[in-house]
Design an enzyme around this catalytic site. Structure first.
Site, PDB file in Angstrom:
ATOM      1  CE1 TYR A 291     -12.276  13.352  -3.104  1.00  0.00           C
ATOM      2  CE2 TYR A 291     -12.034  14.615  -1.079  1.00  0.00           C
ATOM      3  CZ  TYR A 291     -12.450  13.476  -1.739  1.00  0.00           C
ATOM      4  OH  TYR A 291     -13.051  12.462  -1.033  1.00  0.00           O
ATOM      5  N   PRO A 292      -7.862  17.771  -2.743  1.00  0.00           N
ATOM      6  CG  PRO A 292      -7.094  19.997  -2.705  1.00  0.00           C
ATOM      7  CD  PRO A 292      -8.002  19.055  -3.472  1.00  0.00           C
ATOM      8  CG  MET A 293      -8.644  15.744   2.792  1.00  0.00           C
ATOM      9  SD  MET A 293      -9.878  14.540   3.338  1.00  0.00           S
ATOM     10  CE  MET A 293     -10.358  15.181   4.929  1.00  0.00           C
ATOM     11  CG  ASN A 294      -6.463  21.683   4.971  1.00  0.00           C
ATOM     12  OD1 ASN A 294      -5.517  21.079   4.471  1.00  0.00           O
ATOM     13  ND2 ASN A 294      -6.641  22.986   4.822  1.00  0.00           N
ATOM     14  CE  LYS A 295      -9.238  13.837   8.843  1.00  0.00           C
ATOM     15  NZ  LYS A 295      -8.506  12.828   9.591  1.00  0.00           N
TER      16      LYS A 295
ATOM     17  CG  HIS B 156     -12.560   7.529   7.236  1.00  0.00           C
ATOM     18  ND1 HIS B 156     -12.995   8.465   6.330  1.00  0.00           N
ATOM     19  CD2 HIS B 156     -11.458   6.954   6.667  1.00  0.00           C
ATOM     20  CE1 HIS B 156     -12.200   8.460   5.269  1.00  0.00           C
ATOM     21  NE2 HIS B 156     -11.258   7.561   5.460  1.00  0.00           N
TER      22      HIS B 156
ATOM     23  NE  ARG C  70      -3.672   0.465   2.326  1.00  0.00           N
ATOM     24  CZ  ARG C  70      -4.206   0.946   3.458  1.00  0.00           C
ATOM     25  NH1 ARG C  70      -4.209   0.215   4.550  1.00  0.00           N
ATOM     26  NH2 ARG C  70      -4.739   2.148   3.488  1.00  0.00           N
TER      27      ARG C  70
ATOM     28  CB  SER D 151     -16.198  13.641   6.190  1.00  0.00           C
ATOM     29  OG  SER D 151     -15.205  12.737   5.779  1.00  0.00           O
TER      30      SER D 151
ATOM     31  CD  GLN E  55      -8.506   3.704   0.525  1.00  0.00           C
ATOM     32  OE1 GLN E  55      -8.941   2.882  -0.287  1.00  0.00           O
ATOM     33  NE2 GLN E  55      -8.191   3.352   1.761  1.00  0.00           N
TER      34      GLN E  55
HETATM   35  C1  VOV Z   1     -12.340   3.864  -0.552  1.00  0.00           C
HETATM   36  C2  VOV Z   1     -12.511   3.703   0.676  1.00  0.00           C
HETATM   37  C3  VOV Z   1     -11.723   4.186   1.847  1.00  0.00           C
HETATM   38  C4  VOV Z   1     -11.212   3.379   2.853  1.00  0.00           C
HETATM   39  C5  VOV Z   1     -11.348   1.863   2.952  1.00  0.00           C
HETATM   40  C6  VOV Z   1     -10.530   4.232   3.781  1.00  0.00           C
HETATM   41  C7  VOV Z   1      -9.931   3.755   4.971  1.00  0.00           C
HETATM   42  C8  VOV Z   1      -9.094   4.563   5.717  1.00  0.00           C
HETATM   43  C9  VOV Z   1      -8.378   4.112   6.903  1.00  0.00           C
HETATM   44  C10 VOV Z   1      -8.500   2.723   7.496  1.00  0.00           C
HETATM   45  C11 VOV Z   1      -7.601   5.157   7.335  1.00  0.00           C
HETATM   46  C12 VOV Z   1      -6.691   5.163   8.583  1.00  0.00           C
HETATM   47  C13 VOV Z   1      -5.462   4.365   8.404  1.00  0.00           C
HETATM   48  C14 VOV Z   1      -4.687   4.732   7.157  1.00  0.00           C
HETATM   49  O1  VOV Z   1      -4.818   3.952   6.190  1.00  0.00           O
HETATM   50  O2  VOV Z   1      -4.057   5.771   7.123  1.00  0.00           O
HETATM   51  C15 VOV Z   1      -7.813   6.251   6.432  1.00  0.00           C
HETATM   52  C16 VOV Z   1      -7.143   7.462   6.503  1.00  0.00           C
HETATM   53  C17 VOV Z   1      -7.524   8.567   5.770  1.00  0.00           C
HETATM   54  N1  VOV Z   1      -8.559   8.640   4.840  1.00  0.00           N
HETATM   55 FE1  VOV Z   1      -9.672   7.128   4.196  1.00  0.00          FE
HETATM   56  N2  VOV Z   1     -10.601   5.532   3.347  1.00  0.00           N
HETATM   57  C18 VOV Z   1     -11.345   5.556   2.178  1.00  0.00           C
HETATM   58  C19 VOV Z   1     -11.721   6.677   1.435  1.00  0.00           C
HETATM   59  C20 VOV Z   1     -11.395   7.970   1.836  1.00  0.00           C
HETATM   60  C21 VOV Z   1     -11.972   9.173   1.286  1.00  0.00           C
HETATM   61  C22 VOV Z   1     -13.027   9.227   0.210  1.00  0.00           C
HETATM   62  C23 VOV Z   1     -11.398  10.241   1.905  1.00  0.00           C
HETATM   63  C24 VOV Z   1     -11.763  11.696   1.734  1.00  0.00           C
HETATM   64  C25 VOV Z   1     -12.725  12.134   2.858  1.00  0.00           C
HETATM   65  C26 VOV Z   1     -14.032  12.649   2.400  1.00  0.00           C
HETATM   66  O3  VOV Z   1     -14.912  12.823   3.252  1.00  0.00           O
HETATM   67  O4  VOV Z   1     -14.212  12.936   1.201  1.00  0.00           O
HETATM   68  C27 VOV Z   1     -10.418   9.725   2.812  1.00  0.00           C
HETATM   69  C28 VOV Z   1      -9.563  10.512   3.567  1.00  0.00           C
HETATM   70  C29 VOV Z   1      -8.630   9.951   4.431  1.00  0.00           C
HETATM   71  C30 VOV Z   1      -7.605  10.713   5.082  1.00  0.00           C
HETATM   72  C31 VOV Z   1      -7.357  12.208   4.864  1.00  0.00           C
HETATM   73  C32 VOV Z   1      -6.912   9.870   5.906  1.00  0.00           C
HETATM   74  C33 VOV Z   1      -5.742  10.245   6.831  1.00  0.00           C
HETATM   75  C34 VOV Z   1      -6.358  10.841   8.070  1.00  0.00           C
HETATM   76  C35 VOV Z   1      -5.429  11.124   9.204  1.00  0.00           C
HETATM   77  O5  VOV Z   1      -5.851  11.932  10.072  1.00  0.00           O
HETATM   78  O6  VOV Z   1      -4.316  10.578   9.254  1.00  0.00           O
HETATM   79  N3  VOV Z   1     -10.471   8.336   2.782  1.00  0.00           N
HETATM   80  N4  VOV Z   1      -8.748   5.876   5.481  1.00  0.00           N
END
Ligand code: VOV
Length: 249
Positions: free
Chosen positions: A144-148, A171, A130, A222, A184
């Site tokens: 797209y870019p994003m912030n927390k 999430h 990964r 989100s 993703q």
């Molecule tokens: C397609 C599906 C999908 C899946 C399975 C998934 C799963 C996961 C897991 C398990 C984790 C945590 C561990 C890691 O793997 O880092 C994350 C982490 C993250 N994600 Fe996610 N995410 C997806 C999809 C997914 C989307 C569509 C978005 C955009 C949010 C939205 O509202 O538009 C997103 C964002 C993020 C971000 C910015 C992070 C890092 C956050 C931080 O604070 O560090 N993500 N994500």
């Protein structure tokens, strides 16, 4: 101070968005256009061989709408390699018919919110894959870019590790229901570009982007903490599609 999440980093990423100078393209001599397309094909071949050797990966998609005409998403081991790619590309005949539209620099990132305690993630082949992913050859891309958010009571960075873990679990659970439909690639860009993360999604059915992003809007992480930049969506540029895109009747 709240406990910082630990992150693992993989390949560096460059999203290079370009518009096509259609006036110049349609006005150019056939021989010059052919030279430009030969350049492009030579690059695509070179990038494919890097991917075959698992030293990086490149995705090439058209972009729908006026923000750009296409994106080249490159993943490489170092920032130097990404820089070399863009410099070589910029010197080509093909690039002379393109206008930079947007770019984004980041690095493939995984956080430890879902990590199994007591295990070394770097010994897990799934995690290693990964961090250095071969980009899927799916029909569509969405970037797209994003912030927390860091505002008043909605400050992600002031929450405890446990609170953040709980939200990230929720999430992840939503994301998992899109397995096989949306892939993703999350790239971290703190210190590299204007936002904190880049979100790159791939799907065969573009509608799944809307379904997933919409569903996540209701999820706390989100809904309360997500701030988003411009969305770019597009279609995979296969050989056949390239012919259609650049062909002049
Ligand atoms: C397609 C599906 C999908 C899946 C399975 C998934 C799963 C996961 C897991 C398990 C984790 C945590 C561990 C890691 O793997 O880092 C994350 C982490 C993250 N994600 Fe996610 N995410 C997806 C999809 C997914 C989307 C569509 C978005 C955009 C949010 C939205 O509202 O538009 C997103 C964002 C993020 C971000 C910015 C992070 C890092 C956050 C931080 O604070 O560090 N993500 N994500």
């Amino acid at each position: 101070m709240s406990e910082a999440a630990q992150t693992l980093e993989g390949w560096y990423a460059l999203h290079d968005f370009r518009s096509i100078d259609w006036m110049a393209w349609t006005a150019a001599e056939e021989a010059e256009r052919q030279m430009a397309l030969d350049d492009l094909h030579a690059f695509l071949k070179e990038w494919q061989s890097v991917e075959d050797n698992k030293q990086g990966s490149t995705a090439f998609y058209s972009i729908v709408g006026q923000k750009a005409d296409f994106v080249l998403m490159h993943l490489r081991e170092t920032l130097d390699e990404l820089n070399a790619i863009e410099n070589a590309f910029n010197k080509s005949t093909f690039a002379q018919f393109t206008i930079p539209a947007h770019s984004y620099v980041s690095i493939v990132e995984l956080s430890n919110y879902m990590a199994q305690p007591g295990t070394d993630p770097m010994q897990n082949p799934e995690i290693l894959a990964r961090l250095k992913p071969i980009l899927p050859k799916w029909n569509h891309i969405c970037f797209y870019p994003m912030n927390k958010r860091r505002e008043g009571n909605d400050n992600w960075y002031m929450l405890s590790m446990d609170e953040r873990k709980t939200m990230m679990r929720s999430h992840g659970m939503i994301g998992r229901t899109y397995a096989g439909k949306v892939k993703q690639i999350i790239t971290g860009s703190v210190g590299f570009d204007n936002w904190e993360w880049g979100v790159t999604l791939f799907a065969d059915d573009a509608l799944q982007f809307k379904k997933l992003v919409y569903e996540m809007r209701f999820d706390e992480v989100s809904a309360r903490f997500g701030d988003f930049g411009d969305f770019y969506v597009g279609n995979r540029l296969t050989e056949e599609k390239l012919g259609e895109l650049f062909g002049i009747k």
